[in-house]
Enzyme design. Sequence first.
Site, PDB file in Angstrom:
ATOM      1  N   GLN A   1      29.720   1.768 -19.991  1.00 29.29           N
ATOM      2  CA  GLN A   1      28.253   1.113 -20.296  1.00 29.29           C
ATOM      3  C   GLN A   1      27.709   1.996 -21.456  1.00 29.29           C
ATOM      4  O   GLN A   1      27.653   3.190 -21.584  1.00 29.29           O
ATOM      5  CB  GLN A   1      27.309   1.147 -19.381  1.00 29.29           C
ATOM      6  CG  GLN A   1      27.775  -0.081 -18.156  1.00 29.29           C
ATOM      7  CD  GLN A   1      29.009   0.362 -17.218  1.00 29.29           C
ATOM      8  OE1 GLN A   1      29.341   1.702 -17.514  1.00 29.29           O
ATOM      9  NE2 GLN A   1      29.612  -0.383 -16.672  1.00 29.29           N
TER      10      GLN A   1
ATOM     11  N   GLY B   1      43.455   6.122 -17.513  1.00 35.62           N
ATOM     12  CA  GLY B   1      42.367   6.038 -16.251  1.00 35.62           C
ATOM     13  C   GLY B   1      41.501   5.118 -16.458  1.00 35.62           C
ATOM     14  O   GLY B   1      41.641   4.157 -17.233  1.00 35.62           O
TER      15      GLY B   1
ATOM     16  N   ASP C   1      23.620   6.314  -9.851  1.00 34.39           N
ATOM     17  CA  ASP C   1      24.267   6.748  -8.762  1.00 34.39           C
ATOM     18  C   ASP C   1      24.777   8.167  -8.656  1.00 34.39           C
ATOM     19  O   ASP C   1      25.168   8.351  -7.671  1.00 34.39           O
ATOM     20  CB  ASP C   1      25.493   5.624  -8.607  1.00 34.39           C
ATOM     21  CG  ASP C   1      26.441   5.933  -9.764  1.00 34.39           C
ATOM     22  OD1 ASP C   1      27.424   6.695  -9.750  1.00 34.39           O
ATOM     23  OD2 ASP C   1      26.178   5.269 -10.804  1.00 34.39           O
TER      24      ASP C   1
ATOM     25  N   GLU D   1      26.944  -3.903 -10.386  1.00 34.73           N
ATOM     26  CA  GLU D   1      27.383  -3.077  -9.171  1.00 34.73           C
ATOM     27  C   GLU D   1      26.150  -2.831  -8.411  1.00 34.73           C
ATOM     28  O   GLU D   1      24.996  -2.607  -8.827  1.00 34.73           O
ATOM     29  CB  GLU D   1      27.905  -1.727  -9.502  1.00 34.73           C
ATOM     30  CG  GLU D   1      29.289  -1.530 -10.287  1.00 34.73           C
ATOM     31  CD  GLU D   1      29.777  -0.128 -10.323  1.00 34.73           C
ATOM     32  OE1 GLU D   1      28.985   0.599 -10.040  1.00 34.73           O
ATOM     33  OE2 GLU D   1      30.920  -0.070 -10.794  1.00 34.73           O
TER      34      GLU D   1
END
Length: 599
Positions: A169, A190, A443, A496
């Site tokens: 982002q 990944g 987070d 999310e």
Amino acid sequence: MHPDSPSSRLPAPGRRAVLGAAAAASALVALPGTASAAPDTRKTPVRRKPRALPGGGDLGPNVLVFDPATPNIQGRLDEIFRQQESAQFGTGRYQLLFKPGTYHGLNAQIGFYTSISGLGLSPDDTTINGDITVDAGWFNGNATQNFWRSAENLAVVPVNGTNRWAVSQAAPFRRMHIRGNLNLAPTGYGWSSGGYIADSRIDGQVQPYSQQQWYTRDSAIGGWLNGVWNMVFSGVEGAPAQGFPNPPYTTLATTPVSREKPFLYLSGSEYRVFLPEKRTNARGVTWGGTPRGTSLPLSRFYVAKPGVSAATLNQALAEGLHLLLTPGIYHLDQPVRVDRAGTVVLGLGYATLIPDNGVTALKVADVDGVRLAGFLVDAGPVNSATLLEIGPRGASRDHSANPTTVQDVFVRIGGAGPGKATTSMVVNSRHTIVDHTWVWRADHGDGVGWETNRADYGVVVNGHDVLATGLFVEHFNKYDVQWFGERGRTIFYQNEKAYDAPNQAAIQNGSIKGYAAYRVGDAVTTHEGWGLGSYCYYNVDPGIVQHHGFAAPNRPGVRFHDLLVVSLGGNGQYERVINDTGSPTSGTSTVPSTVVSYP
């Protein structure tokens, strides 16, 4: 098989990494003959005259300007990258500017809070025979935390035919010309969780590989390799055909309304800012012919440096100046107030605004044509009711001919330290275009916890006729997006839910399990969205159940296309996709549940 082979097997996408990676602040690289501005400590601002900056004037120590004859460009690029590669929550901010011309043999690796841009009117005015690279070696090949960096207004001829831009982002790729392929995944494929492209031409193939989602707007591409969950295109020549959910492509032939981001360029030896014109039903790039828009000399901008007071910024705005925010961190004890129609506030190098005492960082009046672009708002330790306000409450003027645009303006609560805000961004003005934002309750990092960086609401839209193109909003304690205005439209949404909810009771919304990621108000009669996704990863209590990702009135004028919800590794579950429609997520497997059309 070589990992870069397009025919190699792609790994199944994993959950978004949540490891903290806060880094110590890096020392600044000073340009010869420049110095940081001293803090402005005056209580009563003195009236300022416009500050002219012709031909390479002082843009501050963290704006590095190169031309093809500059010695040791690679060494300077490497020095900044060493400082910024893992400085996810550091204080360093950099803008790399390349004058028109051709550069040979460069590999510009772009780390945190670093923007690289050309200074031509067209990307093809500034050509790098080399690479502009984002990879994820700093995070063991995981690109899900490659945030806050950008590339704009350059042509790139990749050394091996493919340029790597493995981002997540808040990492826009605008007004770029890649004369080859563009790989969006890290070495080894990944995890990656991006991203955004606009007004760009990729002559070869775009190769997302492990990218979970991506939005591309008003561009031209030679091809698109694959999709994982949610790939959205509007106004893109060469885009794949509509196919959601398999393949997961949402394709609109045009973008209803768009206006490209303002950018700094050189006219001879004079710095100017170009303001691209508004387009309707846009398709393809804006450049390649005669530029369409207007141009402002830098003498009409107040060139701000870290340490300046909010009072001084407001004085400059009151005098009719625009704002150019040079790289750094700006502490505010009062809101920056944009009251004049047509005002430009343009940030370089992720200039960051921090309200220290619970104020709103920036407020826009109900006026035409304001352009906000290229800066970060970071919540302060004292709770702000709002961090960014576009139009006052009750704004009602028609701005369809000349809307306000909010582009690459990012909002963060926590991560770099404790921060709180009840609502992050409020859009009250009609016809506002929100073109690429990431509004993020952290987070991981410093100052993170269910109550430590409390932020109930991400984006609230009260104004009518608002368009969002590239909307990323994550982890809020209650609703991530609430939309109360009529005739709203969103093209691409990524969300999310908050990882750190302590238990089911903490997210209970009356009789409903959890707060929707995107809610349309009960009174709204007309709304439309394309390509919207919500993911849950309740890692504190994996038994939490979220009833749905999306909530909206069930009426014919409120329509959605191509929705999905995903449980990441079975940490929490969705019972439905939208309202009471859609299948539940499937236990421990990370497989989307989708709804192609609603109602």
